[in-house]
Enzyme design. Structure first.
Site, PDB file in Angstrom:
ATOM      1  N   LYS A  24      15.039  -6.363   8.240  1.00  0.00           N
ATOM      2  CA  LYS A  24      13.637  -5.936   8.116  1.00  0.00           C
ATOM      3  C   LYS A  24      12.867  -6.878   7.195  1.00  0.00           C
ATOM      4  O   LYS A  24      11.765  -7.321   7.525  1.00  0.00           O
ATOM      5  CB  LYS A  24      13.558  -4.510   7.557  1.00  0.00           C
ATOM      6  CG  LYS A  24      12.165  -4.114   7.123  1.00  0.00           C
ATOM      7  CD  LYS A  24      12.124  -2.768   6.463  1.00  0.00           C
ATOM      8  CE  LYS A  24      12.303  -2.765   4.964  1.00  0.00           C
ATOM      9  NZ  LYS A  24      11.144  -3.259   4.180  1.00  0.00           N
ATOM     10  N   ASN A  25      13.461  -7.195   6.057  1.00  0.00           N
ATOM     11  CA  ASN A  25      12.716  -8.010   5.092  1.00  0.00           C
ATOM     12  C   ASN A  25      12.600  -9.471   5.517  1.00  0.00           C
ATOM     13  O   ASN A  25      11.784 -10.212   4.957  1.00  0.00           O
ATOM     14  CB  ASN A  25      13.365  -7.918   3.705  1.00  0.00           C
ATOM     15  CG  ASN A  25      13.070  -6.585   3.028  1.00  0.00           C
ATOM     16  OD1 ASN A  25      12.303  -5.788   3.557  1.00  0.00           O
ATOM     17  ND2 ASN A  25      13.672  -6.356   1.884  1.00  0.00           N
ATOM     18  N   CYS A 118       2.797   3.009  -5.631  1.00  0.00           N
ATOM     19  CA  CYS A 118       3.960   2.870  -4.760  1.00  0.00           C
ATOM     20  C   CYS A 118       5.068   3.719  -5.361  1.00  0.00           C
ATOM     21  O   CYS A 118       5.137   3.870  -6.574  1.00  0.00           O
ATOM     22  CB  CYS A 118       4.332   1.398  -4.724  1.00  0.00           C
ATOM     23  SG  CYS A 118       5.981   1.059  -4.187  1.00  0.00           S
ATOM     24  N   ARG A 123       3.587  -2.234  -8.499  1.00  0.00           N
ATOM     25  CA  ARG A 123       4.022  -3.488  -7.875  1.00  0.00           C
ATOM     26  C   ARG A 123       2.808  -4.373  -7.736  1.00  0.00           C
ATOM     27  O   ARG A 123       2.168  -4.410  -6.695  1.00  0.00           O
ATOM     28  CB  ARG A 123       4.686  -3.209  -6.533  1.00  0.00           C
ATOM     29  CG  ARG A 123       6.022  -2.529  -6.691  1.00  0.00           C
ATOM     30  CD  ARG A 123       6.610  -2.104  -5.388  1.00  0.00           C
ATOM     31  NE  ARG A 123       7.246  -3.184  -4.651  1.00  0.00           N
ATOM     32  CZ  ARG A 123       7.958  -2.993  -3.548  1.00  0.00           C
ATOM     33  NH1 ARG A 123       8.102  -1.788  -3.053  1.00  0.00           N
ATOM     34  NH2 ARG A 123       8.515  -4.006  -2.922  1.00  0.00           N
ATOM     35  N   ASP A 306      17.762  -3.299  -3.945  1.00  0.00           N
ATOM     36  CA  ASP A 306      17.757  -2.482  -2.724  1.00  0.00           C
ATOM     37  C   ASP A 306      19.112  -1.847  -2.424  1.00  0.00           C
ATOM     38  O   ASP A 306      19.236  -1.096  -1.457  1.00  0.00           O
ATOM     39  CB  ASP A 306      17.309  -3.328  -1.517  1.00  0.00           C
ATOM     40  CG  ASP A 306      15.807  -3.594  -1.535  1.00  0.00           C
ATOM     41  OD1 ASP A 306      15.104  -3.013  -2.374  1.00  0.00           O
ATOM     42  OD2 ASP A 306      15.345  -4.399  -0.697  1.00  0.00           O
ATOM     43  N   ARG A 398      11.460   3.516   8.372  1.00  0.00           N
ATOM     44  CA  ARG A 398      10.771   2.261   8.052  1.00  0.00           C
ATOM     45  C   ARG A 398      11.733   1.081   8.109  1.00  0.00           C
ATOM     46  O   ARG A 398      11.318  -0.033   8.409  1.00  0.00           O
ATOM     47  CB  ARG A 398      10.171   2.326   6.638  1.00  0.00           C
ATOM     48  CG  ARG A 398       8.950   3.208   6.526  1.00  0.00           C
ATOM     49  CD  ARG A 398       8.295   3.019   5.182  1.00  0.00           C
ATOM     50  NE  ARG A 398       8.264   1.600   4.875  1.00  0.00           N
ATOM     51  CZ  ARG A 398       8.245   1.076   3.658  1.00  0.00           C
ATOM     52  NH1 ARG A 398       8.228   1.857   2.620  1.00  0.00           N
ATOM     53  NH2 ARG A 398       8.221  -0.222   3.476  1.00  0.00           N
TER      54      ARG A 398
HETATM   55  C1  UD1 Z   1      10.783  -7.579  -1.769  1.00  0.00           C
HETATM   56  C2  UD1 Z   1      11.475  -6.693  -0.766  1.00  0.00           C
HETATM   57  C3  UD1 Z   1      11.991  -5.436  -1.430  1.00  0.00           C
HETATM   58  C4  UD1 Z   1      12.877  -5.778  -2.612  1.00  0.00           C
HETATM   59  C5  UD1 Z   1      12.172  -6.750  -3.548  1.00  0.00           C
HETATM   60  C6  UD1 Z   1      13.054  -7.259  -4.673  1.00  0.00           C
HETATM   61  C7  UD1 Z   1      10.289  -7.203   1.299  1.00  0.00           C
HETATM   62  C8  UD1 Z   1       9.368  -6.740   2.364  1.00  0.00           C
HETATM   63  N1  UD1 Z   1      10.522  -6.339   0.288  1.00  0.00           N
HETATM   64  O1  UD1 Z   1       9.661  -6.864  -2.271  1.00  0.00           O
HETATM   65  O2  UD1 Z   1      12.744  -4.686  -0.467  1.00  0.00           O
HETATM   66  O3  UD1 Z   1      13.201  -4.602  -3.322  1.00  0.00           O
HETATM   67  O4  UD1 Z   1      11.698  -7.898  -2.815  1.00  0.00           O
HETATM   68  O5  UD1 Z   1      14.183  -7.858  -4.150  1.00  0.00           O
HETATM   69  O6  UD1 Z   1      10.840  -8.280   1.357  1.00  0.00           O
HETATM   70  N2  UD1 Z   1       5.810  -8.831  -9.330  1.00  0.00           N
HETATM   71  C9  UD1 Z   1       4.748  -9.070 -10.168  1.00  0.00           C
HETATM   72  N3  UD1 Z   1       3.633  -9.673  -9.661  1.00  0.00           N
HETATM   73  C10 UD1 Z   1       3.555 -10.071  -8.363  1.00  0.00           C
HETATM   74  C11 UD1 Z   1       4.653  -9.840  -7.500  1.00  0.00           C
HETATM   75  C12 UD1 Z   1       5.774  -9.211  -8.029  1.00  0.00           C
HETATM   76  O7  UD1 Z   1       4.785  -8.729 -11.359  1.00  0.00           O
HETATM   77  O8  UD1 Z   1       2.524 -10.629  -7.966  1.00  0.00           O
HETATM   78  C13 UD1 Z   1       7.007  -8.165  -9.867  1.00  0.00           C
HETATM   79  C14 UD1 Z   1       7.309  -6.819  -9.188  1.00  0.00           C
HETATM   80  O9  UD1 Z   1       6.553  -5.778  -9.764  1.00  0.00           O
HETATM   81  C15 UD1 Z   1       8.785  -6.694  -9.422  1.00  0.00           C
HETATM   82  C16 UD1 Z   1       9.284  -8.141  -9.314  1.00  0.00           C
HETATM   83  O10 UD1 Z   1       8.133  -8.963  -9.556  1.00  0.00           O
HETATM   84  O11 UD1 Z   1       9.024  -6.233 -10.719  1.00  0.00           O
HETATM   85  C17 UD1 Z   1       9.895  -8.529  -7.996  1.00  0.00           C
HETATM   86  O12 UD1 Z   1       9.014  -8.171  -6.938  1.00  0.00           O
HETATM   87  P1  UD1 Z   1       8.985  -8.955  -5.563  1.00  0.00           P
HETATM   88  O13 UD1 Z   1      10.178  -9.848  -5.483  1.00  0.00           O
HETATM   89  O14 UD1 Z   1       7.650  -9.571  -5.376  1.00  0.00           O
HETATM   90  O15 UD1 Z   1       9.163  -7.775  -4.506  1.00  0.00           O
HETATM   91  P2  UD1 Z   1       8.514  -7.651  -3.079  1.00  0.00           P
HETATM   92  O16 UD1 Z   1       8.324  -8.994  -2.471  1.00  0.00           O
HETATM   93  O17 UD1 Z   1       7.350  -6.731  -3.149  1.00  0.00           O
END
Ligand code: UD1
Length: 419
Positions: A24-25, A118, A123, A306, A398
């Site tokens: 999915k991801n 969320c 996030r 995850d 999902r």
């Molecule tokens: C993706 C995965 C999710 C997984 C996560 C971490 C998808 C669709 N989802 O989510 O299943 O749990 O990676 O492996 O691929 N952060 C910030 N600012 C930002 C972006 C992120 O502070 O602009 C922080 C987040 O709050 C979190 C950390 O960085 O603490 C990691 O988040 P991120 O790797 O971006 O997760 P997603 O891409 O949303």
């Protein structure tokens, strides 16, 4: 509202083969990447899960045609009908934010709703926005929507303050169509990021350092079509591995990629579970006693956040106390209260969960709160004595393709019922 009912006498005997679906991801960014070209992008091994349908609805609104036959998806974004991703869709699925980079890079404008709250904590998307700003985009926030504009993005030197999967994906996509070279530092190295970059390279993207911490992207004027196989879902595979570890019998996971699961397999072996690895197969055999251990989530190749909820269930059955530390998302312990209803002994202290085992679980009615929490409740239901009913299973849909059918095929007594 649909529910899932599981009946168990305690540990089950699960035996047989289970085919692991596409990730999915990995598929969500690959679909968004189709916005970078007017030509066709064909994706194979696409999992038929709700998030895929949500992003296809979003893509349709933007003007991209898609046709899905079995697990092959063909996308064609010849021109944009709109450059706006609505709040309704972004709220339904945070990963909708992945259209921001490609849409801005190709059309010069993107309007995307801010994701907002969320179930697994705040996030933010500041790292996505900072990256685009460094590449010359003008960003404004009004009425809950971000408008990003740039007639042509330009290359930049960007260091992600924190590893971000979605941020790395968004910026690498945008950089492929920027003028000049973009250097991305402290990139997320998750297999899903690497898989996206391989697709971008097939489309004509010039990326050096795919799968590494630092990537260099030389922008091109246009990208073209490509065909790409979606990698196996390592989190679905990990969930079945835990199911095997918790129960008796042995399960063969086929079409899995063990290389993406090395930390999870290492932790399972540490718990005393027998795991045998072949090229694209993994065999897990449970039934022995489970050892406690401490686990800390971290970016790839560390232990995946995850898989945290699913491992917590395993550790409720371990002989002793384990500590799980969640470092990626705050408040990602919503499954704990539900596991307590099933008789687990877990105490949350800040970013730590102290799991005291071994506690026999007894069936109850519980509520799924997010995707991986739902998976953990299914695993708990398999070993809880009696009839467990899981409410709000749409979270599960999902991200898991036919999970009940797959578990039933292994011998579980599991059924979907309408409320
Ligand atoms: C993706 C995965 C999710 C997984 C996560 C971490 C998808 C669709 N989802 O989510 O299943 O749990 O990676 O492996 O691929 N952060 C910030 N600012 C930002 C972006 C992120 O502070 O602009 C922080 C987040 O709050 C979190 C950390 O960085 O603490 C990691 O988040 P991120 O790797 O971006 O997760 P997603 O891409 O949303």
């Amino acid at each position: 509202m649909e529910k899932i009912r599981i009946r168990s006498e305690g540990a089950l005997r699960l035996n047989g083969r289970v085919k692991i679906s596409g990730s999915k991801n990995a598929v969500l960014p690959a679909i968004a990447a189709a916005l970078l070209t007017r030509e066709k992008v064909r994706l194979r091994n696409v999992p038929l899960v709700k998030d895929v349908h949500t992003i296809l609805t979003l893509m349709k609104g933007l003007g991209a045609d898609s046709s899905l036959r079995r697990n092959t998806l063909t996308l064609e974004a010849e021109k944009f009908a709109s450059t706006e991703a609505s709040y309704e869709l972004v709220r339904a699925m945070r990963a909708s934010i992945l259209v921001l980079g490609p849409m801005l890079a190709r059309s010069g404008k993107a309007v995307v709703a801010l994701p907002g709250g969320c179930a697994i904590g705040t996030r933010p998307i500041d790292l996505h926005m900072n990256g685009l700003q460094k590449m010359g985009a003008r960003l404004t926030l009004e009425h809950g929507y971000i408008t990003a504009e740039a007639s042509k993005l330009r290359g930049a030197d960007i260091t992600f303050e924190k590893k971000t999967v979605g941020g790395t994906e968004n910026i690498v996509m945008a950089a492929c169509l920027a003028r000049g070279e973009t250097v991305l530092r402290n990139c997320a190295r998750e297999p899903e990021v690497e898989s996206l970059c391989r697709l971008l390279v097939k489309m004509g993207g010039r990326i050096e350092g795919v799968g590494e911490d630092v990537m260099r992207v030389r922008g091109v004027d246009e990208l073209g079509g490509a065909a790409h196989d979606i990698i196996p879902d390592r989190i679905e595979a990990g969930t079945f591995l835990v199911a095997g570890a918790l129960n008796q019998g042995s399960i063969d996971l086929v079409d899995a990629d063990p290389a993406h699961l090395s930390t999870v397999i290492e932790r399972l072996r540490f718990s005393g579970t027998r795991v045998e690895v072949k090229k694209d197969r993994i065999r897990v055999a449970g039934g022995g006693s489970i050892l406690p251990q401490d686990i800390t989530t971290s970016p790839y190749p560390g232990f995946p956040t995850d898989m945290q909820a699913q491992f917590m269930v395993l550790l409720t059955q371990a002989a002793g106390t384990s500590i799980i530390t969640e470092t990626i998302f705050e408040r990602r312990f919503s499954h704990v209260n539900e596991l307590l209803r099933l008789g687990a002994n877990i105490e949350v202290l800040g970013d730590k969960a102290i799991v005291r085992g071994r506690t026999p679980l007894s069936a109850a009615e519980v509520m799924a709160t997010d995707l991986r929490a739902s998976a953990s409740l299914i695993l708990a239901g398999l070993v809880a004595k009696g009839e467990t009913v899981i409410n709000d299973v749409e979270h599960l849909d999902r991200g898991y393709e036919n999970i009940e059918d797959k578990l039933r095929g292994l011998g579980a007594d599991i059924k979907r019922i309408s409320a």
